[in-house]
Design an enzyme around this catalytic site. Structure first.
Site, PDB file in Angstrom:
ATOM      1  N   HIS A 214       0.859  -1.181  -0.005  1.00 10.03           N
ATOM      2  CA  HIS A 214      -0.036   0.016  -0.015  1.00 10.03           C
ATOM      3  C   HIS A 214       0.841   1.213  -0.059  1.00 10.03           C
ATOM      4  O   HIS A 214       0.260   2.258   0.056  1.00 10.03           O
ATOM      5  CB  HIS A 214      -1.001   0.002   1.398  1.00 10.03           C
TER       6      HIS A 214
HETATM    7  C1  UD1 Z   1      -2.391   5.291   5.794  1.00 12.37           C
HETATM    8  C2  UD1 Z   1      -1.171   6.090   6.427  1.00 12.37           C
HETATM    9  C3  UD1 Z   1      -0.147   4.841   6.492  1.00 12.37           C
HETATM   10  C4  UD1 Z   1      -0.242   3.741   6.923  1.00 12.37           C
HETATM   11  C5  UD1 Z   1      -1.543   3.182   6.059  1.00 12.37           C
HETATM   12  C6  UD1 Z   1      -2.093   2.015   6.511  1.00 12.37           C
HETATM   13  C7  UD1 Z   1      -0.548   8.310   6.273  1.00 12.37           C
HETATM   14  C8  UD1 Z   1       0.152   9.265   5.627  1.00 12.37           C
HETATM   15  N1  UD1 Z   1      -0.367   7.197   5.702  1.00 12.37           N
HETATM   16  O1  UD1 Z   1      -1.908   5.229   4.416  1.00 12.37           O
HETATM   17  O2  UD1 Z   1       1.412   5.251   7.268  1.00 12.37           O
HETATM   18  O3  UD1 Z   1       0.775   2.502   6.681  1.00 12.37           O
HETATM   19  O4  UD1 Z   1      -2.371   4.392   6.486  1.00 12.37           O
HETATM   20  O5  UD1 Z   1      -3.313   1.607   5.876  1.00 12.37           O
HETATM   21  O6  UD1 Z   1      -1.370   8.737   7.392  1.00 12.37           O
HETATM   22  N2  UD1 Z   1      -9.682   4.372   1.870  1.00 12.37           N
HETATM   23  C9  UD1 Z   1     -10.669   3.615   1.538  1.00 12.37           C
HETATM   24  N3  UD1 Z   1     -11.220   3.371   2.927  1.00 12.37           N
HETATM   25  C10 UD1 Z   1     -10.579   3.196   3.950  1.00 12.37           C
HETATM   26  C11 UD1 Z   1      -9.612   3.920   4.126  1.00 12.37           C
HETATM   27  C12 UD1 Z   1      -8.862   4.844   2.997  1.00 12.37           C
HETATM   28  O7  UD1 Z   1     -11.308   3.803   0.420  1.00 12.37           O
HETATM   29  O8  UD1 Z   1     -11.297   2.937   4.815  1.00 12.37           O
HETATM   30  C13 UD1 Z   1      -9.083   5.286   0.579  1.00 12.37           C
HETATM   31  C14 UD1 Z   1      -8.838   6.719   0.896  1.00 12.37           C
HETATM   32  O9  UD1 Z   1      -9.744   7.397   0.469  1.00 12.37           O
HETATM   33  C15 UD1 Z   1      -7.538   7.107  -0.004  1.00 12.37           C
HETATM   34  C16 UD1 Z   1      -6.798   6.132   0.252  1.00 12.37           C
HETATM   35  O10 UD1 Z   1      -7.498   4.881   0.426  1.00 12.37           O
HETATM   36  O11 UD1 Z   1      -8.001   7.285  -1.293  1.00 12.37           O
HETATM   37  C17 UD1 Z   1      -5.413   6.065   0.946  1.00 12.37           C
HETATM   38  O12 UD1 Z   1      -5.972   6.462   2.246  1.00 12.37           O
HETATM   39  P1  UD1 Z   1      -5.141   7.178   3.486  1.00 12.37           P
HETATM   40  O13 UD1 Z   1      -5.681   7.225   4.608  1.00 12.37           O
HETATM   41  O14 UD1 Z   1      -4.926   8.651   2.505  1.00 12.37           O
HETATM   42  O15 UD1 Z   1      -3.708   6.504   3.180  1.00 12.37           O
HETATM   43  P2  UD1 Z   1      -3.221   5.224   3.249  1.00 12.37           P
HETATM   44  O16 UD1 Z   1      -2.474   4.812   2.098  1.00 12.37           O
HETATM   45  O17 UD1 Z   1      -4.269   4.216   3.593  1.00 12.37           O
END
Ligand code: UD1
Length: 339
Positions: A214
């Site tokens: 991820h």
């Molecule tokens: C975040 C953390 C990362 C951690 C990871 C674990 C930061 C900078 N990054 O990254 O350190 O290792 O979480 O998973 O804080 N999304 C969904 N559903 C969800 C959650 C996220 O669809 O339940 C989508 C979001 O809308 C976004 C993408 O996934 O488009 C990424 O989510 P985001 O929280 O921005 O960062 P992660 O890549 O999950």
């Protein structure tokens, strides 16, 4: 009016936070003088990225929930800060406990500090020395402003001292995520694992590897992601691979029109217990996750980390972890040597 003497707020927001918060919350609940409340920032919000973790880890519904997921880093961080500030002003906690290195950790630490509320950081001092990782920025800022630095491995002490932290604020306490792992292993003995969707798959495969992916550095750029999928495809021809897909990775695969080949088992994200049920018996784990490097080390499962560095060096020097980057040859050679 609350008669408890000490009011502590614990912050969780993204999937890797829940297992670090849970054991601390369960312990704090044993102290009658402590009121421990949980803020869930909503950085992760899908059922399988959030609620199922609370359930699997045996912790209560959060006392406060914000809808701070999605958006750019600035948008997400700002939204969390605005919501958390209101809670801090209203409830005036004595201490805010933040864990790990996600944007929720940074947002809540900054907010509390500016209100002169004491902060404790769990998993303090870890450094990848790679400032292109958003997590590294979060770690450094949070450690700089935290009053209590709770360190999970000794490299953290060295890093904090080098950055000028006051020794009297550094506490080498071990790893609360491993407390959750032990809790999870015990729970697995009690639950009927046939209820897991992966139960039959696991039985039918015999040997298999588990993959998680991820990190923006691995999945946000089309060429890199396509290259990694090609490596996985190659490995999966020898050993079955199972990959529960993180939402970021799933979105990018769709955006770049990259298909996970049919001979790789790609799944929706799994809950805490089901994922543990799956990886604890894996022949090896291929990952870019931070926590999984530690969990596999604890369980003595070979772990190949698809990154150029790790903020958890003890998993390499004393554990089962090897940093393999995303170079096809070195990943394949390492898998061969494990098999
Ligand atoms: C975040 C953390 C990362 C951690 C990871 C674990 C930061 C900078 N990054 O990254 O350190 O290792 O979480 O998973 O804080 N999304 C969904 N559903 C969800 C959650 C996220 O669809 O339940 C989508 C979001 O809308 C976004 C993408 O996934 O488009 C990424 O989510 P985001 O929280 O921005 O960062 P992660 O890549 O999950």
């Amino acid at each position: 009016m609350n008669k408890k003497k000490i009011h502590i707020i614990l912050v969780a927001g993204a999937r890797p936070n829940f297992m670090k918060v849970a054991p601390v919350l369960l312990e704090l609940n044993k102290y009658p003088d402590v009121l421990a409340e949980v803020v869930h920032t909503g950085q992760h919000y899908d059922y399988e990225m959030s609620d199922i973790f609370l359930k699997d880890l045996g912790i209560k519904k959060p006392d406060y929930f914000f809808e701070a997921g999605t958006g750019t880093h600035a948008e997400q961080t700002a939204r969390i800060m605005l919501a958390f500030e209101k809670i801090c002003i209203k409830s005036k906690p004595n201490l805010v406990i933040v864990v790990g290195d996600v944007n929720s950790t940074l947002a809540c630490a900054l907010t509390a500090k500016k209100l002169n509320i004491k902060i404790a950081h769990i998993e303090s001092g870890l450094r990848s020395f790679d400032m292109s990782m958003p997590e590294e920025i979060n770690r450094m800022v949070v450690d700089r402003i935290s009053d209590f630095l709770f360190v999970s491995e000794k490299s953290g002490i060295v890093n904090l001292k080098r950055e000028g932290a006051d020794c009297k604020n550094i506490f080498f306490v071990g790893n609360t995520m491993i407390d959750s792992l032990l809790f999870g292993l015990n729970r697995l003995k009690e639950v009927d694992s046939r209820r897991f969707r992966t139960s039959q798959l696991k039985q039918s495969l015999g040997d298999y590897g588990v993959v998680t992916l991820h990190r923006p550095s691995n999945v946000d750029e089309k060429g890199t992601l396509a290259g990694i999928v090609a490596v996985l495809s190659h490995i999966a021809r020898k050993t079955p691979l199972i990959i529960p897909l993180h939402p970021r990775t799933r979105k990018n695969l769709r955006r770049f029109r990259i298909k996970i080949p049919n001979h790789i088992y790609s799944l929706a994200p799994l809950g805490y217990l089901e994922f543990l049920f799956l990886y604890k018996d894996a022949r090896f784990v291929l990952t870019d996750s931070g926590g999984l490097q530690e969990e596999t080390t604890f369980l003595k499962i070979p772990c190949l980390t698809l990154r150029q560095n790790t903020e958890r060096p003890v998993t390499v020097t004393q554990g089962t972890n090897t940093i393999v980057g995303n170079n096809i040859r070195s990943v394949v050679a390492k898998v061969d040597s494990i098999l």
